[in-house]
Design a protein around this motif. Structure first.
Motif, PDB file in Angstrom:
ATOM      1  N   VAL A 130       3.013   1.600 -12.809  1.00 23.09           N
ATOM      2  CA  VAL A 130       2.750   3.037 -12.530  1.00 23.09           C
ATOM      3  C   VAL A 130       4.193   3.178 -11.069  1.00 23.09           C
ATOM      4  N   ASN A 131       4.506   4.354 -11.192  1.00 24.35           N
ATOM      5  CA  ASN A 131       5.415   4.440 -10.190  1.00 24.35           C
ATOM      6  C   ASN A 131       4.462   5.097  -8.491  1.00 24.35           C
ATOM      7  N   ASN A 132       3.352   6.001  -9.090  1.00 23.43           N
ATOM      8  CA  ASN A 132       2.841   6.098  -7.901  1.00 23.43           C
ATOM      9  C   ASN A 132       1.542   5.393  -7.509  1.00 23.43           C
ATOM     10  N   GLU A 133       1.184   5.022  -6.123  1.00 19.57           N
ATOM     11  CA  GLU A 133       0.278   4.349  -5.754  1.00 19.57           C
ATOM     12  C   GLU A 133      -0.429   4.651  -6.218  1.00 19.57           C
ATOM     13  N   PRO A 134      -1.448   4.159  -6.745  1.00 14.98           N
ATOM     14  CA  PRO A 134      -3.368   4.267  -6.359  1.00 14.98           C
ATOM     15  C   PRO A 134      -3.884   4.359  -5.790  1.00 14.98           C
ATOM     16  N   PRO A 135      -4.937   5.294  -5.811  1.00 16.95           N
ATOM     17  CA  PRO A 135      -6.190   5.735  -5.285  1.00 16.95           C
ATOM     18  C   PRO A 135      -7.047   3.989  -4.542  1.00 16.95           C
ATOM     19  N   GLU A 136      -7.583   3.721  -3.617  1.00 20.61           N
ATOM     20  CA  GLU A 136      -8.767   2.760  -3.974  1.00 20.61           C
ATOM     21  C   GLU A 136      -9.105   2.522  -5.248  1.00 20.61           C
ATOM     22  N   TYR A 137     -10.425   1.623  -6.105  1.00 25.54           N
ATOM     23  CA  TYR A 137     -10.533   1.990  -7.522  1.00 25.54           C
ATOM     24  C   TYR A 137     -11.254   1.228  -7.772  1.00 25.54           C
ATOM     25  N   ASP A 138     -12.531   0.856  -8.024  1.00 25.82           N
ATOM     26  CA  ASP A 138     -13.251  -0.449  -9.099  1.00 25.82           C
ATOM     27  C   ASP A 138     -12.702  -0.511 -10.344  1.00 25.82           C
ATOM     28  N   PHE A 139     -12.311   0.280 -11.377  1.00 22.34           N
ATOM     29  CA  PHE A 139     -11.069   0.306 -12.536  1.00 22.34           C
ATOM     30  C   PHE A 139     -10.526   1.304 -13.204  1.00 22.34           C
ATOM     31  N   ALA A 140      -9.711   0.503 -13.567  1.00 25.47           N
ATOM     32  CA  ALA A 140      -8.953   1.795 -14.126  1.00 25.47           C
ATOM     33  C   ALA A 140      -9.472   1.363 -15.726  1.00 25.47           C
ATOM     34  N   VAL A 141      -8.821   3.353 -16.648  1.00 28.44           N
ATOM     35  CA  VAL A 141      -9.148   3.251 -18.302  1.00 28.44           C
ATOM     36  C   VAL A 141      -7.879   4.740 -17.890  1.00 28.44           C
ATOM     37  N   ARG A 142      -7.853   4.844 -19.658  1.00 29.45           N
ATOM     38  CA  ARG A 142      -6.806   5.055 -20.513  1.00 29.45           C
ATOM     39  C   ARG A 142      -7.410   6.276 -21.055  1.00 29.45           C
TER      40      ARG A 142
END
Length: 257
Positions: A162-174
């Protein structure tokens, strides 16, 4: 050990360390490629550690222990004799803990839980692969349905950039489907903070919920003093999902907005 012949004990130790590493990895959303990238250990070397072909150096054992948030001897039993700092800290903590009353002991446990969650967030934080182009890797844990339900397992990892830095997170899903438009679109990657109890979730939050084996992204609304709840779609073409006592239901995370 270089080209020296391994002793039977060292051959057995390779199996033990390999087993410990694989068990620790299974408890996270990480992959071996993340060990390579974050610890700057050659990918072939990481592969050899996990397959039991070579013994990690003491320095790399320490790096791996920090990566997984465990003691060095949880990976390599040889380290127990030299891990006096951990033992001393553990004894100090237990001694002070035993002197506390029950209410204060509960506060210690609650604080430890907060610290563990924060540590997990930091370990799962994505990293830039090219600072000039501002591109980041995200480990996506499968898909969640914005429609009629979809399986979600820990075996569905997909690494995307991804081009934008994500926030702090535990997991990602689509997201799969259009029931949550216009907020979440089909194919969008969303970031989630894990929850361990449904009591942590507030009404009207957007959640990742598992219902009868399927995973959804929905808005949750509690009623009747939290004795009942519904999963609501933003797209009015989809009906609400009413949760009954017969359903196998669990909220596993809150979407970061």
């Amino acid at each position: 050990m270089g080209r020296n012949r391994l002793t039977p004990q060292e051959i057995e130790l390779k199996k033990v360390i390999s087993s410990n590493l694989n068990k620790l990895l299974e408890k996270t959303t990480k992959k071996k490629i993340d060990v390579h990238r974050l610890l700057n250990i050659p990918q072939s070397t990481v592969s050899d550690y996990f397959s039991g072909k070579t013994l990690p150096s003491e320095e790399n054992i320490s790096k791996l222990a920090d990566f997984f948030g465990v003691n060095t001897y949880d990976i390599d039993p040889r380290m127990r004799a030299t891990d006096s700092n951990y033992n001393e800290l553990q004894m100090t903590l237990l001694t002070k803990y035993e002197k506390l009353n029950l209410d204060r002991k509960k506060k210690v446990v609650d604080y430890a839980e907060v610290q563990l969650k924060e540590q997990m967030r930091q370990q799962n934080k994505v990293h830039s692969i090219n600072d000039t182009k501002n591109v980041y890797y995200v480990d996506v844990l499968g898909a969640v349905s914005a429609g009629t339900g979809e399986w979600l397992t820990r075996e569905q990892h997909e690494e995307v950039s991804v081009n934008n830095e994500p926030p702090e997170y535990d997991f990602a899903v689509r997201v799969n489907g259009d029931s949550m438009t216009p907020l979440f679109s089909n194919g969008q990657i969303i970031y989630v903070n894990r929850v361990f109890e449904t009591s942590e979730v507030r009404s009207n939050q957007f959640v990742i919920a598992e219902l009868n084996g399927n995973a959804y992204v929905k808005k949750i609304v509690f009623s009747d003093n939290r004795r009942s709840c519904r999963l609501i779609s933003l797209n009015k073409n989809y009906d609400d999902i009413v949760i009954t006592v017969d359903d196998d239901f669990e909220v596993v995370g809150v979407v970061i907005i």
